[in-house]
Design an enzyme around this catalytic site. Structure first.
Site, PDB file in Angstrom:
ATOM      1  CG  ASP A  86       0.159   1.030  -3.843  1.00 26.98           C
ATOM      2  OD1 ASP A  86      -0.670   1.442  -4.858  1.00 26.98           O
ATOM      3  OD2 ASP A  86      -1.070   0.951  -2.727  1.00 26.98           O
ATOM      4  CD  GLN A  96      -6.482   4.198  -6.919  1.00 25.43           C
ATOM      5  OE1 GLN A  96      -7.511   5.313  -7.468  1.00 25.43           O
ATOM      6  NE2 GLN A  96      -7.414   3.427  -6.777  1.00 25.43           N
ATOM      7  CE  LYS A 156      -7.667  -0.640  -7.525  1.00 23.72           C
ATOM      8  NZ  LYS A 156      -8.234   0.376  -6.659  1.00 23.72           N
ATOM      9  CG  HIS A 174      -6.076   0.144  -0.618  1.00 30.02           C
ATOM     10  ND1 HIS A 174      -6.279  -1.018   0.248  1.00 30.02           N
ATOM     11  CD2 HIS A 174      -6.828   0.914  -0.767  1.00 30.02           C
ATOM     12  CE1 HIS A 174      -6.926  -1.129  -0.642  1.00 30.02           C
ATOM     13  NE2 HIS A 174      -8.005  -0.369  -1.197  1.00 30.02           N
ATOM     14  CB  CYS A 177      -9.426  -0.176   1.744  1.00 21.31           C
ATOM     15  SG  CYS A 177     -10.205  -1.599   1.492  1.00 21.31           S
TER      16      CYS A 177
END
Ligand code: PMP
Length: 407
Positions: free
Chosen positions: A201, A204, A227, A124, A365
C-alpha cells in the site's frame, strides 16, 4: 539549508494563500489529501479546452489526441515507479479500488477455507476490509504482524507468521497514523522465500520517497493521485505481468473486450482488460502532470527537506508539556500524531482551526492502531514540501493556545 526554494514552490499552489478565520492558512493535513499545483489544474483545463474526446474507440483527431495523452500518462506512472512495462499499470479510482481489485480478481479465486492473508496491525481500513470481505466469502482468515510500542512492526515474528497457509502479504510502506516507514524490502524478501506474493500500500509513501517496484520486487503496488498533488478519483495499480495475465476481470463493460456475443466474451489484452468503461481521462492526465511536477523538484530533494521538517517538528512538539507523540519509530515519514493530556483531539483540532491550522483528528481509518494504544483518536500533523519551519513554530503556538483554552 532548504534544498529548493520553498517560497517559489508555494507560489505554485494558489490555495496556500488562503486565510482561515482571519489567519493565514497552515495546511498540515497532507496525509489526508495534498493540495494541487497550478500546473495540474492547467493540464486538466488544457485537455478540456483543446484535446478532449473519449479515448481508444475513436478514429477522429480529438479522440486520438486524448488517447495519446491518456496512454502517455500511463507511461509517466510506469517511469515514476520504475515498472518494467506499461502493461503492468492499471488506472483505478485510487488505493482503495486497487486493493479491492487485487482481492477480487487475484486472491479470491486462489483461496480456500483455512488459507491466510497476512496484514499488519497498522493498516488503513482500506487495506483490511477488502481482505476481510474476501475472507468471509472463502473461509480464509486474516493474520496480523503486531506493532511494537514505538510504532514499528515486530518483524522478529514474521518468519513464524509466514506459514505455508499464507496466500498473500499486504502491508503499507508508510503508516498514515503513526508515520512509520516499514522495512518492506525485508518483508518482501522473507515472503518470497516462501513463494508468497506481497502487495504494498503506497498511498502514503508515494509522495515522500523514491519508489522502484522492480528493485523492491513487490508483486502489487497501489497509490492514489490525490495524495501526490494530483486529482481525486484516480490512482494506479502496479501488478507484475505474470499475475495480471492470470487474473479474472474486475468489472465488465466497454473497452475491456476484444469481442462480445451473448454466448461468449473474449477479453482485451492487459492493462485494458482491467479498465472497463470510460475511464477518468482527465484524472490520469492530471495525475501524470503531478508526477512530473514532483520529478522536476526531485523526490530525493523533497524527502530530504521533509525529513528536516519532521526532525524540527518532533523536537519542538516534544518540548510541549503534556504532549505525547504516538509513533516514535526511528524511520518515519513527515507525520506526527499526538495526544494532549486531558484534552480530546476533536477539541484540539477545532481550536487549531481557529488559528488557521488544518490538522486531522480522529482514528485516521486505523482503528486497530488506536486500540493498540488504548486511545480513541489522535491529532495528526502531516507535512509536505510546501510547509515551512515558521509554520511549525506557529503550529506549536496553536497547540499552546489549545492548552490555555482547554487544559
Ligand atoms: N492506505 C493508506 C495508508 C492511506 O493513508 C489511505 C488514505 N488515507 C488509503 C490507503 C486509502 O486511499 P484512498 O482513500 O485514496 O483510496
Amino acid at each position: 539549508m532548504p534544498v529548493f526554494d520553498v517560497n517559489k514552490v508555494r507560489s505554485d499552489f494558489p490555495i496556500l494563500g488562503t486565510h482561515v478565520h482571519g489567519k493565514p492558512l497552515i495546511y498540515a493535513d497532507n496525509a489526508a489529501s495534498t493540495q494541487k499545483p497550478q500546473q495540474v489544474m492547467d493540464s486538466i483545463s488544457d485537455l478540456y479546452s483543446n484535446h478532449y474526446a473519449n479515448i481508444h474507440r475513436g478514429v477522429h483527431y480529438l479522440s486520438q489526441k486524448s488517447t495519446a495523452l491518456y496512454e502517455g500518462a500511463r507511461e509517466t506512472v510506469k517511469n515514476f515507479i520504475h515498472a518494467k512495462k506499461i502493461e503492468e499499470i492499471i488506472f483505478v479510482r485510487g488505493t482503495t479500488e486497487g486493493i479491492n481489485l487485487i482481492a477480487s480478481s487475484y486472491l479470491e479465486p486462489l483461496l480456500k477455507a483455512g488459507d491466510e492473508i497476512l496484514l499488519s496491525e497498522m493498516e488503513h481500513h482500506s487495506n483490511i476490509i477488502p481482505w476481510q470481505l474476501t475472507a468471509e466469502r472463502t473461509g480464509a482468515i486474516l493474520t496480523i504482524i503486531p506493532l511494537l510500542e514505538n510504532g514499528e512492526l515486530n518483524l522478529s515474528v514474521l518468519p513464524t507468521l509466514l506459514s505455508s497457509r499464507v496466500r498473500l502479504v499486504a502491508v503499507t510502506q508508510m503508516s498514515n497514523s503513526l508515520g512509520t516507514l516499514n522495512d518492506i524490502s525485508r518483508i518482501i524478501e522473507l515472503a518470497h522465500q516462501q513463494s508468497i506474493p506481497v502487495l504494498i500500500d503506497g498511498a502514503q509513501s508515494i509522495a515522500h520517497m523514491a519508489i522502484d517496484v522492480q528493485k523492491l520486487d513487490c508483486d502489487f503496488f497501489v497509490f492514489s493521485g490525490h495524495k501526490i498533488y494530483g486529482p481525486t478519483g484516480i490512482g494506479a495499480l502496479y501488478a507484475k505481468e505474470k499475475h495480471l495475465l492470470n487474473m479474472r476481470p474486475y468489472q465488465g463493460g466497454g473497452d475491456m473486450i476484444l469481442s462480445v456475443s451473448f454466448e461468449k466474451t473474449e477479453y482485451n489484452d492487459i492493462p485494458y482488460k482491467f479498465e472497463a468503461g470510460t475511464p477518468n481521462i482527465e484524472g490520469a492526465i492530471g495525475m501524470a502532470t503531478a508526477l512530473d511536477y514532483v520529478s522536476d523538484l526531485t523526490i530525493e530533494a523533497i524527502a530530504e527537506y521533509e525529513q528536516e521538517l519532521l526532525a524540527y517538528a518532533t523536537k519542538i512538539f516534544t518540548a510541549i508539556e503534556g504532549l505525547h507523540i504516538i509513533g516514535t519509530a526511528p524511520h518515519k515519514g513527515s507525520i506526527i500524531s499526538f495526544v494532549l493530556d486531558g484534552i480530546h483531539p476533536h477539541d484540539v483540532g477545532t481550536v487549531m482551526d481557529m488559528e488557521g491550522v488544518a490538522v486531522r483528528t480522529g482514528h485516521h481509518c486505523t482503528q486497530p492502531v488506536m486500540e493498540h494504544y488504548h486511545i480513541p483518536a489522535t491529532t495528526r500533523v502531516s507535512l509536505s514540501f510546501y510547509n515551512t519551519f515558521e509554520e511549525i513554530d506557529d503550529i506549536a503556538k496553536a497547540i499552546t493556545k489549545v492548552k490555555e483554552l482547554m487544559g
